[in-house]
Structures are given as C-alpha cells and as structure tokens.
Write a protein that holds these residues in place. Structure first.
Motif, PDB file in Angstrom:
ATOM      1  N   ASP A  31       0.823  -1.334  -0.135  1.00 34.17           N
ATOM      2  CA  ASP A  31      -0.080  -0.045  -0.152  1.00 34.17           C
ATOM      3  C   ASP A  31       0.847   1.156  -0.088  1.00 34.17           C
ATOM      4  O   ASP A  31       0.388   2.305   0.614  1.00 34.17           O
ATOM      5  CB  ASP A  31      -0.849   0.114   1.208  1.00 34.17           C
ATOM      6  CG  ASP A  31      -2.068  -1.073   1.239  1.00 34.17           C
ATOM      7  OD1 ASP A  31      -2.508  -1.460  -0.167  1.00 34.17           O
ATOM      8  OD2 ASP A  31      -2.444  -1.791   2.111  1.00 34.17           O
ATOM      9  N   VAL A  32       2.145   1.280  -0.589  1.00 35.17           N
ATOM     10  CA  VAL A  32       2.879   2.579  -0.876  1.00 35.17           C
ATOM     11  C   VAL A  32       2.219   3.242  -1.767  1.00 35.17           C
ATOM     12  O   VAL A  32       2.315   2.693  -3.043  1.00 35.17           O
ATOM     13  CB  VAL A  32       4.364   1.929  -0.754  1.00 35.17           C
ATOM     14  CG1 VAL A  32       5.243   3.278  -1.233  1.00 35.17           C
ATOM     15  CG2 VAL A  32       4.962   1.385   0.172  1.00 35.17           C
ATOM     16  N   GLU A  33       1.599   4.295  -1.595  1.00 29.60           N
ATOM     17  CA  GLU A  33       1.347   5.146  -2.418  1.00 29.60           C
ATOM     18  C   GLU A  33       2.068   5.816  -3.394  1.00 29.60           C
ATOM     19  O   GLU A  33       2.044   6.277  -4.518  1.00 29.60           O
ATOM     20  CB  GLU A  33       0.190   6.260  -1.853  1.00 29.60           C
ATOM     21  CG  GLU A  33      -0.423   7.108  -2.655  1.00 29.60           C
ATOM     22  CD  GLU A  33      -1.452   8.018  -1.991  1.00 29.60           C
ATOM     23  OE1 GLU A  33      -1.072   9.275  -1.583  1.00 29.60           O
ATOM     24  OE2 GLU A  33      -2.409   7.699  -1.513  1.00 29.60           O
ATOM     25  N   ILE A  34       3.363   6.462  -2.733  1.00 31.28           N
ATOM     26  CA  ILE A  34       4.372   7.050  -3.178  1.00 31.28           C
ATOM     27  C   ILE A  34       5.904   6.540  -2.825  1.00 31.28           C
ATOM     28  O   ILE A  34       5.998   6.395  -1.480  1.00 31.28           O
ATOM     29  CB  ILE A  34       4.395   8.532  -2.876  1.00 31.28           C
ATOM     30  CG1 ILE A  34       3.153   9.391  -3.428  1.00 31.28           C
ATOM     31  CG2 ILE A  34       5.604   9.327  -3.403  1.00 31.28           C
ATOM     32  CD1 ILE A  34       2.954  10.785  -2.728  1.00 31.28           C
ATOM     33  N   GLY A  35       6.870   6.288  -3.502  1.00 30.64           N
ATOM     34  CA  GLY A  35       7.962   5.865  -3.337  1.00 30.64           C
ATOM     35  C   GLY A  35       9.114   6.990  -3.683  1.00 30.64           C
ATOM     36  O   GLY A  35       9.038   7.274  -4.762  1.00 30.64           O
ATOM     37  N   LEU A  36       9.885   7.402  -2.852  1.00 28.85           N
ATOM     38  CA  LEU A  36      10.885   8.423  -3.201  1.00 28.85           C
ATOM     39  C   LEU A  36      12.194   7.554  -3.776  1.00 28.85           C
ATOM     40  O   LEU A  36      13.003   7.288  -2.928  1.00 28.85           O
ATOM     41  CB  LEU A  36      11.252   9.224  -1.762  1.00 28.85           C
ATOM     42  CG  LEU A  36      10.049  10.054  -1.339  1.00 28.85           C
ATOM     43  CD1 LEU A  36      10.357  10.905  -0.215  1.00 28.85           C
ATOM     44  CD2 LEU A  36       9.259  10.529  -2.340  1.00 28.85           C
ATOM     45  N   ALA A  37      12.251   7.602  -4.992  1.00 27.97           N
ATOM     46  CA  ALA A  37      13.500   6.921  -5.652  1.00 27.97           C
ATOM     47  C   ALA A  37      14.369   7.818  -5.829  1.00 27.97           C
ATOM     48  O   ALA A  37      14.540   8.692  -6.572  1.00 27.97           O
ATOM     49  CB  ALA A  37      12.660   6.480  -7.193  1.00 27.97           C
ATOM     50  N   SER A  38      15.509   7.153  -5.497  1.00 26.60           N
ATOM     51  CA  SER A  38      16.857   8.064  -5.462  1.00 26.60           C
ATOM     52  C   SER A  38      17.760   7.583  -6.489  1.00 26.60           C
ATOM     53  O   SER A  38      18.033   6.454  -6.843  1.00 26.60           O
ATOM     54  CB  SER A  38      17.657   7.870  -4.046  1.00 26.60           C
ATOM     55  OG  SER A  38      18.722   8.662  -4.137  1.00 26.60           O
ATOM     56  N   ALA A  39      18.418   8.823  -7.082  1.00 26.90           N
ATOM     57  CA  ALA A  39      19.531   8.771  -7.707  1.00 26.90           C
ATOM     58  C   ALA A  39      20.743   8.282  -6.976  1.00 26.90           C
ATOM     59  O   ALA A  39      20.670   8.516  -5.843  1.00 26.90           O
ATOM     60  CB  ALA A  39      20.085   9.860  -8.384  1.00 26.90           C
ATOM     61  N   TRP A  40      22.043   7.879  -7.330  1.00 29.05           N
ATOM     62  CA  TRP A  40      23.395   7.396  -6.434  1.00 29.05           C
ATOM     63  C   TRP A  40      24.245   7.967  -7.288  1.00 29.05           C
ATOM     64  O   TRP A  40      24.678   7.699  -8.543  1.00 29.05           O
ATOM     65  CB  TRP A  40      23.329   6.020  -6.271  1.00 29.05           C
ATOM     66  CG  TRP A  40      22.485   5.335  -5.333  1.00 29.05           C
ATOM     67  CD1 TRP A  40      21.186   5.388  -4.892  1.00 29.05           C
ATOM     68  CD2 TRP A  40      22.953   4.748  -4.124  1.00 29.05           C
ATOM     69  NE1 TRP A  40      20.695   4.930  -3.689  1.00 29.05           N
ATOM     70  CE2 TRP A  40      21.987   4.499  -3.349  1.00 29.05           C
ATOM     71  CE3 TRP A  40      24.381   4.673  -3.530  1.00 29.05           C
ATOM     72  CZ2 TRP A  40      22.269   3.871  -2.090  1.00 29.05           C
ATOM     73  CZ3 TRP A  40      24.675   3.866  -2.449  1.00 29.05           C
ATOM     74  CH2 TRP A  40      23.345   3.455  -1.661  1.00 29.05           C
ATOM     75  N   TYR A  41      25.056   8.930  -6.578  1.00 26.81           N
ATOM     76  CA  TYR A  41      26.600   9.484  -7.331  1.00 26.81           C
ATOM     77  C   TYR A  41      27.477   9.199  -6.345  1.00 26.81           C
ATOM     78  O   TYR A  41      27.407   9.330  -5.100  1.00 26.81           O
ATOM     79  CB  TYR A  41      26.188  10.763  -7.528  1.00 26.81           C
ATOM     80  CG  TYR A  41      25.434  11.274  -8.929  1.00 26.81           C
ATOM     81  CD1 TYR A  41      26.008  11.821  -9.971  1.00 26.81           C
ATOM     82  CD2 TYR A  41      24.141  11.118  -9.044  1.00 26.81           C
ATOM     83  CE1 TYR A  41      25.204  12.302 -11.202  1.00 26.81           C
ATOM     84  CE2 TYR A  41      23.272  11.639 -10.002  1.00 26.81           C
ATOM     85  CZ  TYR A  41      23.994  11.924 -11.219  1.00 26.81           C
ATOM     86  OH  TYR A  41      23.194  12.228 -12.108  1.00 26.81           O
ATOM     87  N   GLY A  42      28.594   8.602  -6.937  1.00 24.47           N
ATOM     88  CA  GLY A  42      29.831   8.371  -6.136  1.00 24.47           C
ATOM     89  C   GLY A  42      31.105   8.924  -6.849  1.00 24.47           C
ATOM     90  O   GLY A  42      30.997   9.551  -7.819  1.00 24.47           O
TER      91      GLY A  42
END
Length: 270
Positions: A50-61
């Motif tokens: 029931d996750v309405e919004i997922g905060l999807a992240s970029a990854w920089y290294g």
C-alpha cells in the motif's frame, strides 16, 4: 492507510551489481541483475504494501553515477505516479553539482537531494557539501543522508550523528535534514540530534520493524511521533517485509498515520 516510502531506489544493473554491496546481498538476498529491471516490478512491490509514493533516489559516487538523475526521471515517468525523484550530485564538482540539483528540482520535479557519505568517504561537514546545503535551502527541498554503520564494506565513521549532523544543522538551521537508516549503533545520538533541531528527522530504512532499536520505538510512540518517517531501502528490503509486525509497535492511530504517511508528506511537501 496509505504509505510513503522515504528511502528506496529502482535498481539498475550498474547499481545492483556493485561489489561493495556483496555484504548486503548476503544479508538481504538482493540479487544481481543480468538486465534492466522493469519499473513495473518495483511498482508492484510498492503496491503490495500500500505504498502510495516511493521516493526513488539517484546514486552518485566518486567514480560517477550508479543511477543518474535522468534515469530516475525516466523511472518516475513510467511509474504511473507511484514514484517521485530524489536527486544525486557529484560532490567533487561543487558548482556543476549545484546546477544539476537546480535542474533536477526545477525541470525534473525532484523533491529532495540525497548524498550517501560513506560512498564518498566524506562526512557531512566536509566543505564540498556546503554549496549543496545552501542550494537545498534556496530550492526548499530536504537534504537526505545516511546515518549509522554501513552495511556495504566501507568505513562507518561518516555515519555518526554527533558531531556531523548536529554541526550541519547548527550551520544551516533552515535546512531540512532527513537521516536514513536510523543511526544504529548511535541511535540515541540520532534521537538527541532530532530533538535538538526542529528540521532534523529520522527515517527507518534498511531496518524491518522487528529490528527497530527499543529507544527508537519509545521515541516514535512518544515525543518523536512527528520526527520519524517510514523507509524500506528497496530493493534490499521490500516495503512489505519492512512493515511486517507493524502492529507489534503498539502505535495509536494518529502516530501510525504520521509514521507511515503524514510526516513524509509534510517534510517533502508532497
């Protein structure tokens, strides 16, 4: 009750197959990817909890992006409204990093910046972060970071809430800081910093409910009910697995809503 997942990522093969994640694969069962994972798989994992919004992240290294901002924007576009973007930035190039953050927020609609300190082996008080902090304040978006020990095979020192998060919050009192991964084994320090600073918050990513430290549970039930946000760290842990045994926390209805949805909605202006 709807859920917002404050820390997750849609994995790419370049991200999932990193050797530094070998320890996480051993602990969590996260698999290597032979080909790109359809966004629909991630959306289904969110829907299952029931996750309405997922905060999807970029990854920089330091060696470049593992998931870049434009990739995240594509995932968001294909998610049917289920994902929102969290930007990454190249700390080693401060001015291009600031410009890229502005582009991500103003043109791509991203809602936050995330930098993982252990990936850079630079604590959050390093001078290279400070232009980005100022830009976050100017853009009105939170700065998200990792606290506590590192699951990947990298040094953990950069994850100490004191002195690092405490000092950043003193230097930038207008900056909203969301500290992912609870802060263990310095959970009590993390709670103290969240209490001290109005704009510092904790997210529970990388931990299932059954593994929350007792001091965090007590904080969530009491004075910290407006300070703690749910996060999964998908794909390492799915939201469904992270939320197993949620009823065992003994949260009243208001606290449960704040933890699962309300705090993140307010903090990220969703």
């Amino acid at each position: 009750m709807p859920v917002i997942d404050a820390w997750m990522q849609h994995p790419t093969p370049h991200f999932a197959n990193q050797e530094m994640f070998e320890s996480l694969r051993r602990w969590t069962g996260m698999e290597r990817l032979d080909k790109p994972l359809p966004v629909e798989v991630t959306v289904a994992a969110l829907e299952a909890a029931d996750v309405e919004i997922g905060l999807a992240s970029a990854w920089y290294g330091p060696q470049g992006p593992l998931i870049d901002n434009d990739e995240v924007a594509e995932f968001v576009e294909r998610s049917g409204g289920r994902l929102r973007g969290v930007a990454g930035a190249d700390l080693a190039r401060p001015m291009p990093a600031v410009r890229e953050l502005r582009r991500a927020v103003q043109e791509l609609g991203f809602v936050a910046l995330r930098v993982v300190p252990w990936l850079w082996e630079r604590a959050p008080t390093d001078r290279l972060y400070y232009p980005l902090y100022a830009a976050c304040v100017d853009l009105g978006v939170p700065f998200c970071t990792q606290v506590g020990h590192t699951g990947p095979l990298r040094p953990s020192e950069t994850g100490r809430p004191i002195p690092y998060i405490d000092q950043v919050a003193l230097d930038f009192p207008e900056l909203t800081i969301v500290c992912g991964h609870i802060g263990y084994p310095w959970t009590t320090e993390m709670i103290a910093v969240a209490d001290k600073h109005e704009n510092v918050f904790i997210d529970t990513s990388a931990y299932t409910v059954g593994r929350y430290p007792s001091e965090l549970v007590a904080y969530l039930r009491g004075r910290g009910r407006r300070k703690v946000l749910f996060g999964s760290n998908y794909p390492m842990i799915t939201p469904s697995r992270a939320l197993e045994h949620l009823d065992g926390l003994g949260l009243d209805e208001e606290t449960r809503e704040l933890f699962l949805y309300g705090n993140a909605r307010r903090v990220f202006a969703l």
